[in-house]
Scaffold this active site. Sequence first.
Site, short mmCIF file in Angstrom:
data_model
loop_
_atom_site.label_atom_id
_atom_site.label_comp_id
_atom_site.label_asym_id
_atom_site.label_seq_id
_atom_site.Cartn_x
_atom_site.Cartn_y
_atom_site.Cartn_z
CB CYS A 1 -8.35 -8.42 -4.86
SG CYS A 1 -6.54 -8.43 -5.05
CG HIS B 1 -7.10 -4.15 -3.99
ND1 HIS B 1 -7.45 -5.33 -3.38
CD2 HIS B 1 -8.27 -3.45 -4.15
CE1 HIS B 1 -8.76 -5.35 -3.16
NE2 HIS B 1 -9.28 -4.22 -3.64
CG HIS C 1 -12.94 -3.89 -3.83
ND1 HIS C 1 -11.97 -3.59 -2.88
CD2 HIS C 1 -14.04 -3.20 -3.45
CE1 HIS C 1 -12.48 -2.75 -1.99
NE2 HIS C 1 -13.73 -2.49 -2.32
#
Length: 268
Positions: free
Chosen positions: A171, A223, A235
């Site tokens: 990510c 994240h 993402h």
Amino acid sequence: MKFSLFAIMNQQFGVCNLSLVPVRTEPSDRSEMSSQLLFGDHFTILETTDKWLHILIAHDDYEGWIDRKQFEEIEHAAFVALHDLHTILGLSLSHTITKTASNEKLNLIAGSNIPNALDRFFYLRDTKYKLEGDTIKPAKDKFRNGVADAAMFYLNAPYLWGGKSVFGIDCSGLTQMVFRQFGLKLKRDAYQQAEQGELVGFLQECKAGDLAFFDNDEGRIVHVGIMLDNEQIIHASGRVRIDSIDNQGIFSKESGRYTHKLRIIKRI
């Protein structure tokens, strides 16, 4: 970037001369890969063993270990020249360079650093290369209009912890590599990136390129993704994907549930 004369004389520097090199958390082939070096990435050498180098990467101040056979030592002047370099490879699946002396070819990935080329020839230390293609000069003023297309280049790339390429990416690697195309430097990990930029107060105020960060039950940011608008985010989760987002977090239509809890949104 300032160095005392004593520090320079007693410091060693290196550059990645391969297409993609794993950076590990410990000096072992069995240690997890926490990041990757691209061709032209330069670094300070902090420690050496018979097989490993402990390095500090110039681009994002990230530390890790690489195999001693996967780099080339450079002088401080070359390190500074690479640090000031603003020429990289654009968003193509691969770019080919050729060592002119041996005719050996290397296939490089998007975002790799290329020293200033003259008629498509360039040097990395004493090795002369020929580039089959063109470089780009990242421009920050093109970010807002170009960030969505740059992020879409990585769409459906498989998730890979520590990865930074279309062949495997995580990510924060995704956000870092997309921003790199515009000359914007992000730190390596999501929690580090969350410390950069300015806070966006409301989801409805989001613009393309804003970064959304998500935390776990302990409140730790784990994240990050790139906002495409105030309703969609791209993402890396399993693969690079586009999902819906609201004030609660990311909602996956595939699973029919929220997968990530929204913490903050930042604008770089």
